[in-house]
Design a protein around this motif. Structure first.
Motif, PDB file in Angstrom:
ATOM      1  N   UNK A 146       0.819  -1.209   0.000  1.00  0.00           N
ATOM      2  CA  UNK A 146       0.000   0.000   0.000  1.00  0.00           C
ATOM      3  C   UNK A 146       0.852   1.257   0.000  1.00  0.00           C
ATOM      4  N   UNK A 147       2.155   1.129   0.228  1.00  0.00           N
ATOM      5  CA  UNK A 147       3.008   2.274   0.565  1.00  0.00           C
ATOM      6  C   UNK A 147       3.669   2.865  -0.672  1.00  0.00           C
ATOM      7  N   UNK A 148       3.257   4.080  -1.033  1.00  0.00           N
ATOM      8  CA  UNK A 148       3.842   4.747  -2.192  1.00  0.00           C
ATOM      9  C   UNK A 148       5.294   5.131  -1.951  1.00  0.00           C
ATOM     10  N   UNK A 149       5.589   5.663  -0.767  1.00  0.00           N
ATOM     11  CA  UNK A 149       6.964   6.099  -0.473  1.00  0.00           C
ATOM     12  C   UNK A 149       7.942   4.942  -0.599  1.00  0.00           C
ATOM     13  N   UNK A 150       7.527   3.755  -0.152  1.00  0.00           N
ATOM     14  CA  UNK A 150       8.393   2.586  -0.211  1.00  0.00           C
ATOM     15  C   UNK A 150       8.740   2.160  -1.625  1.00  0.00           C
ATOM     16  N   UNK A 151       7.895   2.551  -2.594  1.00  0.00           N
ATOM     17  CA  UNK A 151       8.146   2.214  -4.001  1.00  0.00           C
ATOM     18  C   UNK A 151       8.872   3.339  -4.743  1.00  0.00           C
ATOM     19  N   UNK A 152       8.396   4.586  -4.580  1.00  0.00           N
ATOM     20  CA  UNK A 152       8.971   5.659  -5.401  1.00  0.00           C
ATOM     21  C   UNK A 152      10.364   6.070  -4.939  1.00  0.00           C
ATOM     22  N   UNK A 153      10.719   5.757  -3.673  1.00  0.00           N
ATOM     23  CA  UNK A 153      12.054   6.125  -3.197  1.00  0.00           C
ATOM     24  C   UNK A 153      13.041   4.961  -3.263  1.00  0.00           C
ATOM     25  N   UNK A 154      12.696   3.887  -3.954  1.00  0.00           N
ATOM     26  CA  UNK A 154      13.658   2.804  -4.147  1.00  0.00           C
ATOM     27  C   UNK A 154      14.794   3.280  -5.037  1.00  0.00           C
ATOM     28  N   UNK A 155      16.005   2.716  -4.879  1.00  0.00           N
ATOM     29  CA  UNK A 155      16.369   1.711  -3.895  1.00  0.00           C
ATOM     30  C   UNK A 155      16.722   2.332  -2.538  1.00  0.00           C
ATOM     31  N   UNK A 156      16.722   1.508  -1.504  1.00  0.00           N
ATOM     32  CA  UNK A 156      17.137   1.937  -0.175  1.00  0.00           C
ATOM     33  C   UNK A 156      18.622   2.311  -0.205  1.00  0.00           C
ATOM     34  N   UNK A 157      18.930   3.543   0.270  1.00  0.00           N
ATOM     35  CA  UNK A 157      20.320   4.039   0.295  1.00  0.00           C
ATOM     36  C   UNK A 157      20.602   4.621   1.672  1.00  0.00           C
ATOM     37  N   UNK A 158      21.786   4.350   2.207  1.00  0.00           N
ATOM     38  CA  UNK A 158      22.139   4.805   3.550  1.00  0.00           C
ATOM     39  C   UNK A 158      23.237   5.873   3.505  1.00  0.00           C
ATOM     40  N   UNK A 159      23.233   6.742   4.521  1.00  0.00           N
ATOM     41  CA  UNK A 159      24.328   7.693   4.689  1.00  0.00           C
ATOM     42  C   UNK A 159      25.375   7.087   5.605  1.00  0.00           C
ATOM     43  N   UNK A 160      26.630   7.411   5.369  1.00  0.00           N
ATOM     44  CA  UNK A 160      27.724   6.899   6.192  1.00  0.00           C
ATOM     45  C   UNK A 160      27.607   7.380   7.629  1.00  0.00           C
ATOM     46  N   UNK A 161      27.869   6.497   8.571  1.00  0.00           N
ATOM     47  CA  UNK A 161      27.665   6.826   9.979  1.00  0.00           C
ATOM     48  C   UNK A 161      28.640   7.905  10.465  1.00  0.00           C
ATOM     49  N   UNK A 162      29.882   7.896   9.984  1.00  0.00           N
ATOM     50  CA  UNK A 162      30.843   8.919  10.423  1.00  0.00           C
ATOM     51  C   UNK A 162      30.399  10.309   9.957  1.00  0.00           C
ATOM     52  N   UNK A 163      29.879  10.369   8.745  1.00  0.00           N
ATOM     53  CA  UNK A 163      29.354  11.642   8.226  1.00  0.00           C
ATOM     54  C   UNK A 163      28.182  12.120   9.083  1.00  0.00           C
ATOM     55  N   UNK A 164      27.300  11.200   9.481  1.00  0.00           N
ATOM     56  CA  UNK A 164      26.144  11.564  10.301  1.00  0.00           C
ATOM     57  C   UNK A 164      26.570  12.088  11.676  1.00  0.00           C
ATOM     58  N   UNK A 165      27.616  11.510  12.224  1.00  0.00           N
ATOM     59  CA  UNK A 165      28.128  11.992  13.518  1.00  0.00           C
ATOM     60  C   UNK A 165      28.595  13.449  13.399  1.00  0.00           C
ATOM     61  N   UNK A 166      29.369  13.737  12.348  1.00  0.00           N
ATOM     62  CA  UNK A 166      29.850  15.108  12.135  1.00  0.00           C
ATOM     63  C   UNK A 166      28.686  16.068  11.915  1.00  0.00           C
ATOM     64  N   UNK A 167      27.722  15.614  11.119  1.00  0.00           N
ATOM     65  CA  UNK A 167      26.570  16.450  10.788  1.00  0.00           C
ATOM     66  C   UNK A 167      25.752  16.772  12.041  1.00  0.00           C
ATOM     67  N   UNK A 168      25.572  15.790  12.899  1.00  0.00           N
ATOM     68  CA  UNK A 168      24.812  16.004  14.138  1.00  0.00           C
ATOM     69  C   UNK A 168      25.461  17.104  14.977  1.00  0.00           C
ATOM     70  N   UNK A 169      26.781  17.067  15.091  1.00  0.00           N
ATOM     71  CA  UNK A 169      27.503  18.090  15.867  1.00  0.00           C
ATOM     72  C   UNK A 169      27.281  19.482  15.276  1.00  0.00           C
TER      73      UNK A 169
END
Length: 620
Positions: A275-298
């Motif tokens: 039923x989920x449109x977002x789950x289809x139109x935003x394929x494929x699943x892509x992740x951000x690097x965790x070290x980058x996310x740590x810096x970004x959070x700061x």
């Protein structure tokens, strides 16, 4: 010194005048004489909701990094100011400069929800720009639509010059560069639009023509020129780690709906709910690097002063480095007394352990989204959640000190029976019973509180359920009554509270979601008859819509109650999202066979998204 578009006298008359004055922390100011392009980024809803939207923050940051572009923000004026602006002939303005946006080069609108379609017309009307693309000339801005609703742009095609299909990080630079080039060589609006249509992801509705069969379905959809692409391909940013992201987002003067730092950890989803449109139109699943996310959070903590940070994702539990990221955030946020919000988590041992460590939870409530009341129907919708999962998660939560649980369900799903409807309160009763069996009387923090909420299912484009039929509002309300009556029969009924969605809005949302170009006239008629802010129940008038459909010769049942054949041409079939229609058909047949499709990490189902060359498709 910049002059406000609204006088002090007007600002004193309206609710929350801080919505309209701009100059917030981190907003971008530029010298108009130093830029070539002025871009108004609009959210067709009130300021507090628009300021919570991550997509606008990303594009605002990305555009303003260019020296030759000044991007400003615009939101729908609340009805009190709307009336004053109409009466006083005040044109709609950008928050940063307070200049009229009709003088800008582009007006871009993010289209998040079908019920905001009348607010598109409100923005054009107050901006003093012709409603229809066909009526605009060289002196008018180019009006662009983007966001999830642009994946079926046809019901609002008449109002837009361009739709951008996909993620904005990819093709906007090419579009803006083309515009600059055309401006220098002698600007011709039609010539620019024709050239723009050749940029990947750009759809120009005026360059396509539609014909219909006698039964009202589409017979053909074709470009009117040979050099205009027949299909428009979704644009996808595959490298999220190094893509643009605001390190100093604009901080509103008044409390926004999402009043916190938003840290986007991934896009897409591996789950495949049908039923989920977002789950289809935003394929494929892509992740951000965790070290980058740590810096970004700061950086985000330092630049905003917010007291809460939230992870943004369709399914946070599926982020591979979640444990490392959360433990890091706990360490830095504890020192600064910043709360951590963890939406979209599956309730399992790991998630509950994390929640125990995060001090913003305060044992308030946990949320499950089983979506359907029986395992049979959960298999139909491909919801990877069993009764055992729900019971195990609930037991661990109760043992951890929680006593409040929220459940989200849908009514009106394909193949739904009365047994499925009755299964909703029965599941809630089982969980309540589990609480009293699990937690000794002396350790209970009051009685168990189970809240069940049901929305009504709306079939969306680019989902396996895009062929499904809908029902009359009375039928939806009848299904809610079955659930409500059965709640009263439960042993633990005093521990169960039931809420349900508005049925009339559901039916209209379904018409707008799967409509074609013939719907445009009705939307315009509704606005001309005083309809806008339809997403707000106090302003929604179903009869006004029915009158407009009747006046325009539109049969709402054609768009809702009719189950589509597998060979029907849909209004959105010209858009290529990378996920094939053959895959959607297979999933529709699997749904009717009550067959479960494994998630993307368990097994590739050949949906087509592998063509983008990365993400979950290439993990193994």
């Amino acid at each position: 010194m910049r002059k406000l578009a609204l006088s002090d006298e007007i600002l004193m008359q309206v609710d929350k005048p801080a919505r309209y004055i701009g100059n917030e922390l981190n907003s971008v100011m530029k010298d108009t004489s130093q830029v070539d392009i002025r871009f108004a980024m609009c959210f067709p809803d009130v300021y507090e909701i628009g300021m919570s939207h991550l997509g606008i923050q990303i594009l605002y940051d990305m555009f303003n990094r260019r020296d030759d572009v000044w991007c400003e923000r615009v939101y729908s004026p609340w009805p009190d100011l709307h009336e004053i602006m109409k009466k006083e002939n005040i044109p709609l303005f950008g928050l940063e400069s307070q200049d009229a946006i009709k003088e800008f080069d582009f007006i871009g609108m993010t289209l998040q929800y079908e019920m905001c379609y009348t607010n598109i017309l409100q923005i054009l009307d107050l901006a003093q720009i012709p409603f229809k693309s066909a009526d605009r000339d060289e002196s008018d801005p180019i009006v662009i639509g983007g966001g999830p609703c642009s994946y079926n742009p046809e019901p609002i095609a008449d109002f837009f010059d361009i739709f951008y299909i996909g993620e904005g990080e990819i093709s906007y630079d090419a579009l803006l560069n083309l515009y600059k080039e055309k401006k220098k060589s002698g600007y011709d609006r039609n010539e620019f639009l024709r050239e723009a249509s050749k940029i990947p992801g750009i759809y120009v509705p005026s360059l396509y023509t539609v014909t219909y069969k006698n039964d009202g379905t589409i017979d053909s959809f074709d470009p009117i020129y040979d050099d205009v692409p027949k299909n428009v391909k979704k644009q996808v940013q595959m490298d999220l780690t190094d893509s643009v992201y605001p390190e100093a987002p604009v901080v509103p003067f008044i409390k926004a709906t999402q009043d916190r730092i938003v840290l986007e950890i991934q896009r897409g989803c591996i789950r495949g709910c049908r039923f989920c449109q977002a789950g289809m139109i935003y394929r494929p699943n892509r992740e951000k690097g965790v070290e980058h996310l740590k810096e970004l959070a700061q950086k985000l903590i330092a630049s905003t002063g917010y007291e809460e940070i939230s992870l943004s994702s369709l399914s946070s539990s599926d982020y591979a480095e979640l444990e490392e990221l959360i433990n890091y955030l706990i360490d830095i946020c504890k020192k600064k007394k910043i709360n951590i919000s963890l939406p979209s988590l599956r309730i399992d041992a790991f998630s509950l352990d994390i929640m125990q460590k995060v001090h913003d939870i305060k044992k308030s409530s946990l949320t499950f989204a089983p979506e359907a009341g029986t395992q049979r129907l959960r298999n139909v919708i491909n919801k990877g959640l069993t009764v055992e999962n729900i019971m195990d998660g609930s037991r661990q939560a109760f043992e951890g000190g929680w006593n409040k649980v929220k459940f989200y369900f849908m009514l009106g799903l394909p193949t739904e029976t009365e047994e499925d409807m009755r299964g909703i309160p029965e599941l809630a009763d089982q969980v309540a019973m589990l609480y009293y069996d699990t937690v000794p009387k002396e350790k209970r923090n009051g009685k168990c509180q189970i809240t069940i909420s049901t929305s009504f299912f709306v079939p969306k484009p680019f989902t396996p359920f895009q062929w499904a039929k809908m029902y009359d509002p009375s039928e939806y309300l009848g299904r809610a009554k079955i659930v409500n009556d059965h709640v009263k029969e439960m042993h633990n009924r005093k521990s169960i509270r039931y809420n349900w969605h508005e049925a009339y809005i559901t039916v209209l949302e379904g018409i707008l979601a799967r409509g074609d170009r013939r719907i445009s006239d009705a939307i315009l008629k509704v606005y001309e008859n005083g309809g806008y802010f339809d997403a707000w129940s106090e302003y929604f008038d179903y009869d006004r819509w029915l009158d407009a459909f009747k006046e325009c010769g539109i049969d709402p049942d054609f768009y809702t109650k009719r189950e589509r054949s597998l060979d029907e041409i849909f209004p959105w079939d010209f858009i290529d999202i990378g996920v094939s229609k053959d895959f959607m058909k297979r999933e529709w047949k699997n749904a009717l066979a009550e067959s479960v499709t494994p998630n993307c990490r368990m097994r590739c189902s050949a949906c087509g998204a592998k063509q983008f060359g990365g993400g979950v498709c290439y993990e193994n």
